[in-house]
Scaffold this active site. Structure first.
Site, mmCIF file in Angstrom:
data_model
loop_
_atom_site.group_PDB
_atom_site.id
_atom_site.type_symbol
_atom_site.label_atom_id
_atom_site.label_comp_id
_atom_site.label_asym_id
_atom_site.label_seq_id
_atom_site.Cartn_x
_atom_site.Cartn_y
_atom_site.Cartn_z
ATOM 1 N N ASP A 3 0.919 -1.385 -0.162
ATOM 2 C CA ASP A 3 0.044 -0.052 -0.006
ATOM 3 C C ASP A 3 0.836 1.123 -0.144
ATOM 4 O OD1 ASP A 3 -2.445 1.643 0.355
ATOM 5 O OD2 ASP A 3 -2.043 1.795 2.452
ATOM 6 N N SER A 4 0.353 2.322 -0.132
ATOM 7 C CA SER A 4 1.199 3.572 0.002
ATOM 8 C C SER A 4 1.556 3.916 1.396
ATOM 9 C CB SER A 4 0.488 4.711 -0.387
ATOM 10 O OG SER A 4 -0.777 4.881 0.277
ATOM 11 N N TYR A 35 -0.920 8.289 -2.177
ATOM 12 C CA TYR A 35 -1.015 8.013 -3.841
ATOM 13 C C TYR A 35 -2.384 8.886 -4.591
ATOM 14 C CZ TYR A 35 1.851 3.734 -4.051
ATOM 15 O OH TYR A 35 3.046 2.953 -4.010
ATOM 16 N N GLY A 36 -3.248 8.978 -3.416
ATOM 17 C CA GLY A 36 -4.733 9.626 -4.145
ATOM 18 C C GLY A 36 -4.529 10.662 -4.961
ATOM 19 N N CYS A 66 -4.414 -1.627 -1.714
ATOM 20 C CA CYS A 66 -4.387 -0.279 -1.930
ATOM 21 C C CYS A 66 -5.431 -0.174 -3.181
ATOM 22 C CB CYS A 66 -3.424 0.377 -2.264
ATOM 23 S SG CYS A 66 -3.270 2.148 -2.669
ATOM 24 N N ASN A 67 -6.604 0.752 -2.904
ATOM 25 C CA ASN A 67 -7.794 0.973 -3.838
ATOM 26 C C ASN A 67 -7.179 1.770 -4.886
ATOM 27 O OD1 ASN A 67 -10.657 0.152 -2.735
ATOM 28 N ND2 ASN A 67 -9.193 0.522 -1.244
ATOM 29 N N GLU A 148 -2.556 8.315 8.533
ATOM 30 C CA GLU A 148 -1.202 8.089 8.468
ATOM 31 C C GLU A 148 -0.508 9.043 9.835
ATOM 32 O OE1 GLU A 148 1.317 6.748 6.690
ATOM 33 O OE2 GLU A 148 -0.255 5.671 5.318
ATOM 34 N N CYS A 180 -10.985 3.015 0.365
ATOM 35 C CA CYS A 180 -9.489 3.360 0.703
ATOM 36 C C CYS A 180 -9.191 2.274 1.763
ATOM 37 C CB CYS A 180 -9.419 4.811 0.789
ATOM 38 S SG CYS A 180 -7.825 5.078 1.225
ATOM 39 N N THR A 181 -8.022 1.703 1.650
ATOM 40 C CA THR A 181 -7.637 0.912 2.805
ATOM 41 C C THR A 181 -7.314 1.457 4.016
ATOM 42 O OG1 THR A 181 -5.521 0.508 1.845
ATOM 43 C CG2 THR A 181 -7.026 -1.175 1.134
ATOM 44 N N HIS A 182 -7.270 2.793 3.933
ATOM 45 C CA HIS A 182 -7.018 3.580 5.277
ATOM 46 C C HIS A 182 -7.957 3.893 5.950
ATOM 47 C CE1 HIS A 182 -3.075 4.541 3.218
ATOM 48 N NE2 HIS A 182 -2.622 5.141 4.315
HETATM 49 N N1 DGL Z 1 -4.787 3.342 1.066
HETATM 50 C C1 DGL Z 1 -4.915 3.565 -0.199
HETATM 51 C C2 DGL Z 1 -5.958 3.217 -1.049
HETATM 52 O O1 DGL Z 1 -6.499 2.294 -0.658
HETATM 53 C C3 DGL Z 1 -4.080 5.148 -0.826
HETATM 54 C C4 DGL Z 1 -4.276 6.086 0.050
HETATM 55 C C5 DGL Z 1 -3.391 7.119 -0.619
HETATM 56 O O2 DGL Z 1 -2.198 6.977 -0.447
HETATM 57 O O3 DGL Z 1 -3.830 8.479 -0.922
HETATM 58 O O4 DGL Z 1 -6.412 4.000 -1.973
#
Ligand code: DGL
Length: 266
Positions: A3-4, A35-36, A66-67, A148, A180-182
């Site tokens: 993931d990021s 990443y978003g 990570c989505n 984060e 989003c996995t966060h």
């Molecule tokens: N956890 C990630 C996702 O599922 C990325 C979040 C990010 O880095 O912006 O999209």
């Protein structure tokens, strides 16, 4: 899996719970997080660099936890790694979309995700074949920053959540995909704001079932008599900062975190 940052640990948790004999090698690409907001082509390059690194390290399966990365490489990861190098790939978008289609009663499904995932329309595509389902999407970039930072409760989280979720509440959705996995790290606040009648769907449990299915189907499950699994965690940014947060969110499975040297994308 990768993931990021720490978000993918929500998927790691479900995989460790469902497959306690498997060993995980996890890379948090914290040097390039988030990443978003990045253009999808750039995320694609970053994701492929990390996956190349994982495959070169000898993994038997790749999990894109990570989505945003899943949306960016959905079309070519299987060609490159499964057909190209014999490594099965599991992503997080289809498992979550599938679960949402199953649980919605009124057909009004909300999606909260990064800007990259929303813009990719990957969830719209995944749900397009399900009759009677309407998807309403909202990008919630600050949720990633809060997760984060380890700030998952308190007034700041509530204020941000109320702002992002108001349009989805007004739209009377009955199911909300945490795309989003966060975001599962903020489940308490999201659930509180949305109310008890809205079912929250995350990719973690469903993705772990896909991992189980793939490993069993490919006869790749680790021997249950083998020594206890040792999970490894790497971060492309500061490993110590990652370790502190990762231990908080995943638990004692996180031992020492090393720095991953992933070559720059491109
Ligand atoms: N956890 C990630 C996702 O599922 C990325 C979040 C990010 O880095 O912006 O999209």
């Amino acid at each position: 899996m990768f993931d990021s940052g720490v978000g993918g640990l929500t998927v790691a948790r479900a995989i460790i719970d469902q497959l306690p004999h498997e060993e995980i090698l996890y890379i948090g690409d914290t040097a390039h997080a988030p990443y978003g907001p990045r253009p999808i082509e750039e995320v694609r390059g970053l994701a492929l660099s990390v996956m190349d690194e994982l495959v070169d390290a000898g993994v038997k399966m790749l999990v894109i936890a990570c989505n945003t990365a899943s949306a960016a490489v959905l079309h070519d990861a299987r060609a490159r790694y499964t057909r190209g190098r014999g490594v099965p790939v599991v992503e997080v978008i289809h498992p979550a979309a599938r679960a949402a289609a199953r649980v919605t009663r009124n057909g009004r499904v909300g999606l909260i995700a990064t800007q990259g995932t929303v813009d990719s329309r990957a969830y719209d595509d995944a749900l397009s074949s399900v009759p009677g389902v309407e998807l309403l999407s909202a990008a919630c970039p600050r949720f990633v920053e809060l997760a984060e930072r380890g700030t998952t409760t308190g007034p700041e989280v509530m204020e941000v959540a109320r702002g992002y979720l108001a349009p989805l509440r007004a739209a009377e959705i009955d199911t909300l995909i945490l795309g989003c996995t966060h975001y599962p790290l903020l489940t308490g606040a999201i659930s509180y704001v949305m109310g008890q009648d809205v079912t929250l769907v995350t990719s973690s449990e469903e993705t772990a079932k896909d991992v189980y299915r793939e490993l069993a189907g490919c006869d790749l499950l680790r021997d249950t008599q083998a020594p206890a699994p040792v999970h490894r965690f790497r971060a492309t940014g500061d490993p110590d900062a990652f370790a502190v947060l990762a231990r908080r969110f995943l638990g004692p499975e996180v031992g020492c975190v090393t720095r991953a040297c992933v070559p720059a994308a491109g």
